[in-house]
Write a protein that holds these residues in place. Structure first.
Motif, PDB file in Angstrom:
ATOM      1  N   MET A  55     -16.305  -6.135   3.572  1.00  0.00           N
ATOM      2  CA  MET A  55     -15.844  -5.311   2.456  1.00  0.00           C
ATOM      3  C   MET A  55     -14.923  -4.228   2.978  1.00  0.00           C
ATOM      4  O   MET A  55     -15.161  -3.619   4.011  1.00  0.00           O
ATOM      5  CB  MET A  55     -17.062  -4.687   1.743  1.00  0.00           C
ATOM      6  CG  MET A  55     -16.710  -3.635   0.702  1.00  0.00           C
ATOM      7  SD  MET A  55     -15.590  -4.242  -0.575  1.00  0.00           S
ATOM      8  CE  MET A  55     -16.648  -5.432  -1.351  1.00  0.00           C
ATOM      9  N   ARG A  56     -13.861  -3.992   2.246  1.00  0.00           N
ATOM     10  CA  ARG A  56     -12.902  -2.959   2.597  1.00  0.00           C
ATOM     11  C   ARG A  56     -13.554  -1.590   2.451  1.00  0.00           C
ATOM     12  O   ARG A  56     -14.224  -1.316   1.462  1.00  0.00           O
ATOM     13  CB  ARG A  56     -11.709  -3.085   1.648  1.00  0.00           C
ATOM     14  CG  ARG A  56     -10.655  -2.056   1.823  1.00  0.00           C
ATOM     15  CD  ARG A  56      -9.394  -2.590   1.220  1.00  0.00           C
ATOM     16  NE  ARG A  56      -9.121  -3.893   1.820  1.00  0.00           N
ATOM     17  CZ  ARG A  56      -7.934  -4.241   2.255  1.00  0.00           C
ATOM     18  NH1 ARG A  56      -6.926  -3.427   2.173  1.00  0.00           N
ATOM     19  NH2 ARG A  56      -7.733  -5.422   2.790  1.00  0.00           N
ATOM     20  N   LEU A  57     -13.362  -0.711   3.429  1.00  0.00           N
ATOM     21  CA  LEU A  57     -13.904   0.636   3.376  1.00  0.00           C
ATOM     22  C   LEU A  57     -12.958   1.540   2.605  1.00  0.00           C
ATOM     23  O   LEU A  57     -11.764   1.528   2.812  1.00  0.00           O
ATOM     24  CB  LEU A  57     -14.112   1.200   4.788  1.00  0.00           C
ATOM     25  CG  LEU A  57     -15.132   0.453   5.657  1.00  0.00           C
ATOM     26  CD1 LEU A  57     -15.203   1.111   7.014  1.00  0.00           C
ATOM     27  CD2 LEU A  57     -16.490   0.430   5.003  1.00  0.00           C
ATOM     28  N   TYR A 102      -8.481 -12.549   0.669  1.00  0.00           N
ATOM     29  CA  TYR A 102      -7.337 -12.407   1.552  1.00  0.00           C
ATOM     30  C   TYR A 102      -6.821 -10.968   1.514  1.00  0.00           C
ATOM     31  O   TYR A 102      -7.078 -10.212   0.583  1.00  0.00           O
ATOM     32  CB  TYR A 102      -6.207 -13.372   1.161  1.00  0.00           C
ATOM     33  CG  TYR A 102      -5.439 -12.939  -0.070  1.00  0.00           C
ATOM     34  CD1 TYR A 102      -4.229 -12.264   0.042  1.00  0.00           C
ATOM     35  CD2 TYR A 102      -5.939 -13.182  -1.354  1.00  0.00           C
ATOM     36  CE1 TYR A 102      -3.529 -11.847  -1.088  1.00  0.00           C
ATOM     37  CE2 TYR A 102      -5.252 -12.773  -2.473  1.00  0.00           C
ATOM     38  CZ  TYR A 102      -4.047 -12.096  -2.339  1.00  0.00           C
ATOM     39  OH  TYR A 102      -3.367 -11.672  -3.444  1.00  0.00           O
ATOM     40  N   ALA A 103      -6.099 -10.573   2.544  1.00  0.00           N
ATOM     41  CA  ALA A 103      -5.392  -9.293   2.637  1.00  0.00           C
ATOM     42  C   ALA A 103      -4.666  -9.285   3.966  1.00  0.00           C
ATOM     43  O   ALA A 103      -5.160  -9.827   4.969  1.00  0.00           O
ATOM     44  CB  ALA A 103      -6.349  -8.102   2.552  1.00  0.00           C
ATOM     45  N   VAL A 106      -8.907  -9.158   9.054  1.00  0.00           N
ATOM     46  CA  VAL A 106      -8.947 -10.107  10.170  1.00  0.00           C
ATOM     47  C   VAL A 106      -9.133 -11.520   9.617  1.00  0.00           C
ATOM     48  O   VAL A 106     -10.094 -11.798   8.889  1.00  0.00           O
ATOM     49  CB  VAL A 106     -10.089  -9.759  11.139  1.00  0.00           C
ATOM     50  CG1 VAL A 106     -10.167 -10.799  12.259  1.00  0.00           C
ATOM     51  CG2 VAL A 106      -9.878  -8.362  11.724  1.00  0.00           C
ATOM     52  N   GLY A 107      -8.197 -12.411   9.942  1.00  0.00           N
ATOM     53  CA  GLY A 107      -8.250 -13.766   9.423  1.00  0.00           C
ATOM     54  C   GLY A 107      -8.009 -13.852   7.931  1.00  0.00           C
ATOM     55  O   GLY A 107      -8.327 -14.858   7.300  1.00  0.00           O
ATOM     56  N   GLY A 108      -7.415 -12.802   7.363  1.00  0.00           N
ATOM     57  CA  GLY A 108      -7.281 -12.713   5.918  1.00  0.00           C
ATOM     58  C   GLY A 108      -6.008 -13.278   5.341  1.00  0.00           C
ATOM     59  O   GLY A 108      -5.736 -13.102   4.157  1.00  0.00           O
ATOM     60  N   THR A 109      -5.211 -13.952   6.161  1.00  0.00           N
ATOM     61  CA  THR A 109      -3.994 -14.601   5.652  1.00  0.00           C
ATOM     62  C   THR A 109      -3.866 -15.984   6.300  1.00  0.00           C
ATOM     63  O   THR A 109      -4.522 -16.273   7.309  1.00  0.00           O
ATOM     64  CB  THR A 109      -2.725 -13.787   5.990  1.00  0.00           C
ATOM     65  OG1 THR A 109      -2.446 -13.901   7.399  1.00  0.00           O
ATOM     66  CG2 THR A 109      -2.880 -12.315   5.610  1.00  0.00           C
ATOM     67  N   PRO A 110      -3.011 -16.837   5.741  1.00  0.00           N
ATOM     68  CA  PRO A 110      -2.815 -18.174   6.325  1.00  0.00           C
ATOM     69  C   PRO A 110      -1.904 -18.193   7.536  1.00  0.00           C
ATOM     70  O   PRO A 110      -1.607 -19.255   8.069  1.00  0.00           O
ATOM     71  CB  PRO A 110      -2.197 -18.981   5.173  1.00  0.00           C
ATOM     72  CG  PRO A 110      -1.855 -18.017   4.117  1.00  0.00           C
ATOM     73  CD  PRO A 110      -2.315 -16.665   4.483  1.00  0.00           C
ATOM     74  N   HIS A 144      -7.664 -10.769  -3.831  1.00  0.00           N
ATOM     75  CA  HIS A 144      -7.283  -9.797  -2.801  1.00  0.00           C
ATOM     76  C   HIS A 144      -8.472  -8.889  -2.504  1.00  0.00           C
ATOM     77  O   HIS A 144      -9.260  -8.546  -3.395  1.00  0.00           O
ATOM     78  CB  HIS A 144      -6.091  -8.972  -3.292  1.00  0.00           C
ATOM     79  CG  HIS A 144      -5.448  -8.159  -2.219  1.00  0.00           C
ATOM     80  ND1 HIS A 144      -5.977  -6.971  -1.769  1.00  0.00           N
ATOM     81  CD2 HIS A 144      -4.312  -8.367  -1.488  1.00  0.00           C
ATOM     82  CE1 HIS A 144      -5.189  -6.484  -0.823  1.00  0.00           C
ATOM     83  NE2 HIS A 144      -4.184  -7.317  -0.628  1.00  0.00           N
ATOM     84  N   ALA A 145      -8.627  -8.484  -1.257  1.00  0.00           N
ATOM     85  CA  ALA A 145      -9.762  -7.663  -0.844  1.00  0.00           C
ATOM     86  C   ALA A 145      -9.846  -6.362  -1.643  1.00  0.00           C
ATOM     87  O   ALA A 145     -10.948  -5.899  -1.962  1.00  0.00           O
ATOM     88  CB  ALA A 145      -9.678  -7.365   0.652  1.00  0.00           C
ATOM     89  N   ASP A 146      -8.703  -5.771  -1.985  1.00  0.00           N
ATOM     90  CA  ASP A 146      -8.726  -4.535  -2.766  1.00  0.00           C
ATOM     91  C   ASP A 146      -9.258  -4.774  -4.172  1.00  0.00           C
ATOM     92  O   ASP A 146     -10.028  -3.958  -4.703  1.00  0.00           O
ATOM     93  CB  ASP A 146      -7.319  -3.933  -2.844  1.00  0.00           C
ATOM     94  CG  ASP A 146      -6.871  -3.318  -1.532  1.00  0.00           C
ATOM     95  OD1 ASP A 146      -7.727  -3.170  -0.635  1.00  0.00           O
ATOM     96  OD2 ASP A 146      -5.684  -2.998  -1.388  1.00  0.00           O
ATOM     97  N   ASP A 147      -8.878  -5.883  -4.788  1.00  0.00           N
ATOM     98  CA  ASP A 147      -9.388  -6.195  -6.124  1.00  0.00           C
ATOM     99  C   ASP A 147     -10.871  -6.535  -6.080  1.00  0.00           C
ATOM    100  O   ASP A 147     -11.630  -6.182  -6.994  1.00  0.00           O
ATOM    101  CB  ASP A 147      -8.597  -7.358  -6.725  1.00  0.00           C
ATOM    102  CG  ASP A 147      -7.232  -6.928  -7.249  1.00  0.00           C
ATOM    103  OD1 ASP A 147      -7.124  -5.814  -7.793  1.00  0.00           O
ATOM    104  OD2 ASP A 147      -6.266  -7.690  -7.094  1.00  0.00           O
ATOM    105  N   LEU A 148     -11.310  -7.193  -5.019  1.00  0.00           N
ATOM    106  CA  LEU A 148     -12.730  -7.484  -4.872  1.00  0.00           C
ATOM    107  C   LEU A 148     -13.540  -6.200  -4.736  1.00  0.00           C
ATOM    108  O   LEU A 148     -14.605  -6.050  -5.347  1.00  0.00           O
ATOM    109  CB  LEU A 148     -12.973  -8.391  -3.664  1.00  0.00           C
ATOM    110  CG  LEU A 148     -14.437  -8.655  -3.311  1.00  0.00           C
ATOM    111  CD1 LEU A 148     -15.191  -9.267  -4.480  1.00  0.00           C
ATOM    112  CD2 LEU A 148     -14.526  -9.549  -2.074  1.00  0.00           C
ATOM    113  N   ALA A 149     -13.042  -5.261  -3.944  1.00  0.00           N
ATOM    114  CA  ALA A 149     -13.749  -3.991  -3.772  1.00  0.00           C
ATOM    115  C   ALA A 149     -13.892  -3.273  -5.109  1.00  0.00           C
ATOM    116  O   ALA A 149     -14.955  -2.712  -5.424  1.00  0.00           O
ATOM    117  CB  ALA A 149     -13.001  -3.111  -2.769  1.00  0.00           C
TER     118      ALA A 149
END
Length: 276
Positions: A1-3, A147-148, A152-156, A179-184
């Protein structure tokens, strides 16, 4: 999770099994708690500590059950359980839908042990919520590929640089993203919004076949597009984990997320997030 830096009037605890993350968590405005979900005795301090919990810890890598979620629920029951729990599950619990649209009312049909463990975790938390009655609300977020660019490992990109093949168009599968920001932001909203025992698909508005997704990413990064191969050839050349993702095709419907959580996506299309 993004801090993200938390508001000062809210005390936020962060559970970690890695003592080296203590400084990072404190800088984000959180109070670190060092414990390990694989060591149930270390979880006793969690009893009655937090009123609202976001549970994002993945299950172990083997078996069809999730002993980590079991240990967590048992620790909560030593005293007062949280009043609100948000569980980050996976869209893999639906299994293969043959490319059809999938809403939250679709029965789970996990076809991998990885997805079976997530179903087990969902069921354990639902059971606890039923035992607690009106004293505890529980919501499940079913999450696809996160993805973001700074994850780490968040893109293709790495996969594209390795030249890993994708399926031919006739064999390809639909894939979903967030996107990680939308998930947060979805996790934060689900703490407060939505009926108890409610399930939400957490995904953007993209509707892409996996091969098209990698082609699009290659164009963004200025890299060579991946080679296309048949499914039969992929089964010989690619690993079991990669093939498991290429064996399930579904398009997630996110209407409930938008209507009930009232989440407005920062990145409604995956190409927007990759370009950001």
């Amino acid at each position: 999770m993004r801090l993200a830096r938390v508001q000062r009037h809210v005390r936020t605890f962060a559970l970690t099994s890695q003592p080296q993350r203590i400084t990072e968590l404190r800088q984000a405005g959180m109070t670190p708690l060092v414990a390990n979900l694989d060591q149930p005795s270390s979880l006793k301090r969690l009893a009655g500590l937090a009123t609202r919990v976001v549970h994002l810890a993945p299950p172990p890598l083997q078996g069809s059950l999730d002993p980590r979620t079991l240990a967590l629920t048992r620790a909560w029951m030593l005293r007062t359980a949280p009043t609100s729990v948000v569980y980050g599950s996976t869209s893999g619990v639906y299994g293969d839908a043959g490319g059809a649209w999938v809403t939250e009312s679709r029965p789970t049909n996990p076809q991998t042990s990885r997805a079976q463990r997530r179903v087990d975790a969902e069921q354990r938390l639902r059971h606890l919520a039923r035992l607690r009655g009106n004293l505890m609300q529980m919501r499940v977020l079913r999450i696809p590929g996160i993805y973001a660019n700074d994850r780490v490992g968040g893109t293709p990109r790495d996969r594209l640089m390795r030249g890993t093949a994708v399926l031919e168009k006739k064999d390809d599968v639909f894939t979903n993203h967030i996107h990680a920001d939308d998930l947060a932001r979805a996790c934060q909203l689900a703490i407060w919004r939505g009926r108890t025992q409610r399930t939400f698909n957490i995904n953007d508005d993209s509707q892409m076949l996996m091969g098209d997704y990698f082609d699009m990413a290659a164009s963004i990064y200025g890299l060579t597009k991946p080679p296309r191969i048949s499914r039969s050839k992929a089964q010989l050349e690619l690993g079991e984990m990669q093939m498991s993702f290429m064996s399930e095709s579904r398009r997630l419907v996110n209407t409930r997320m938008k209507r009930e959580l009232r989440l407005r996506l920062l990145y409604s299309q995956v190409q927007d997030g990759l370009k950001a």
